[in-house]
Motif scaffolding. Structure first.
Motif, PDB file in Angstrom:
ATOM      1  N   LEU A 168       0.822  -1.206   0.000  1.00 13.46           N
ATOM      2  CA  LEU A 168       0.000   0.000   0.000  1.00 13.46           C
ATOM      3  C   LEU A 168       0.861   1.264   0.000  1.00 13.46           C
ATOM      4  O   LEU A 168       0.475   2.288  -0.568  1.00 13.46           O
ATOM      5  N   GLN A 212      -4.065   2.151  -3.249  1.00 14.88           N
ATOM      6  CA  GLN A 212      -5.100   1.119  -3.316  1.00 14.88           C
ATOM      7  C   GLN A 212      -5.293   0.583  -4.724  1.00 14.88           C
ATOM      8  O   GLN A 212      -6.307  -0.047  -5.003  1.00 14.88           O
ATOM      9  N   GLY A 227      -5.972  -6.151   1.678  1.00 15.61           N
ATOM     10  CA  GLY A 227      -5.974  -4.701   1.901  1.00 15.61           C
ATOM     11  C   GLY A 227      -7.219  -4.250   2.634  1.00 15.61           C
ATOM     12  O   GLY A 227      -7.161  -3.404   3.536  1.00 15.61           O
ATOM     13  N   VAL A 258      -0.559   5.456   4.117  1.00 16.04           N
ATOM     14  CA  VAL A 258      -1.586   4.445   4.340  1.00 16.04           C
ATOM     15  C   VAL A 258      -2.652   4.994   5.285  1.00 16.04           C
ATOM     16  O   VAL A 258      -3.834   4.676   5.146  1.00 16.04           O
ATOM     17  N   LEU A 315      -5.224   6.745   3.380  1.00 18.83           N
ATOM     18  CA  LEU A 315      -6.155   5.806   2.755  1.00 18.83           C
ATOM     19  C   LEU A 315      -7.222   5.364   3.758  1.00 18.83           C
ATOM     20  O   LEU A 315      -8.401   5.231   3.417  1.00 18.83           O
TER      21      LEU A 315
END
Length: 175
Positions: free
Chosen positions: A118, A123, A148, A167, A170
């Motif tokens: 990641l 993604q 993920g 990350v 995300l």
């Protein structure tokens, strides 16, 4: 009469080629020869040897009366405490719930692996799938997607890996 090399076949160590019969066994004789006239008179060849020996007053299985020394007698006393009373054993449902609470949805190794993936590609699991340097385990795109998603749904207590900033964005972007 020709023996067709029977001794050579036996010595050669042939495997599966020629089957040589083992003729060292003795065939069972249903009418045994007895020298004692009493046994000869009372022996009935139509009955089994065990029945014939029983008719003569002998036992065919001598070891059936021997009790094993390692067999413990079964206690018949009812005042012995029950195992459940001696120990506090939780129900199996409670154990299952405790194990489920301890179980991490994603292993620590997989957490480290998916964080690296990641961090590099975000993604875009198609790119991660094609990048063999990052995806050295050769997971498929579907496997990476599931891994993920599981990682992004982990609670802070379940995470064993320090999550980098890219990350984290995300994770906060999904909420």
């Amino acid at each position: 009469m020709v023996k067709h090399g029977k001794d050579k076949k036996r010595r050669s160590g042939r495997v599966g080629k020629t089957k040589l019969k083992n003729r060292t066994y003795h065939r069972w004789n249903p009418n045994p020869r007895f020298t004692d006239p009493t046994i000869k008179a009372h022996w009935d060849p139509s009955k089994s040897p065990a029945v014939n020996l029983a008719n003569l007053g002998l036992k065919s299985n001598l070891n059936e009366d021997i009790h094993r020394t390692f067999d413990a007698p079964v206690p018949t006393v009812s005042d012995t405490p029950n195992v459940v009373e001696l120990f506090n054993i939780p129900d199996s449902d409670e154990l299952r719930l405790q194990k489920a609470a301890k179980r991490i949805p994603l292993k620590v190794e997989d957490q480290k692996y998916i964080v690296k993936c990641l961090k590099r590609h975000g993604q875009d699991f198609g790119k991660i799938f094609r990048d063999t340097k990052v995806n050295y385990m050769q997971y498929t795109e579907t496997q990476l997607t599931k891994m993920g998603a599981r990682f992004l749904l982990l609670t802070p207590e379940q995470r064993a890996v320090e999550v980098p900033e890219c990350v984290l964005t995300l994770m906060h972007g999904e909420e």
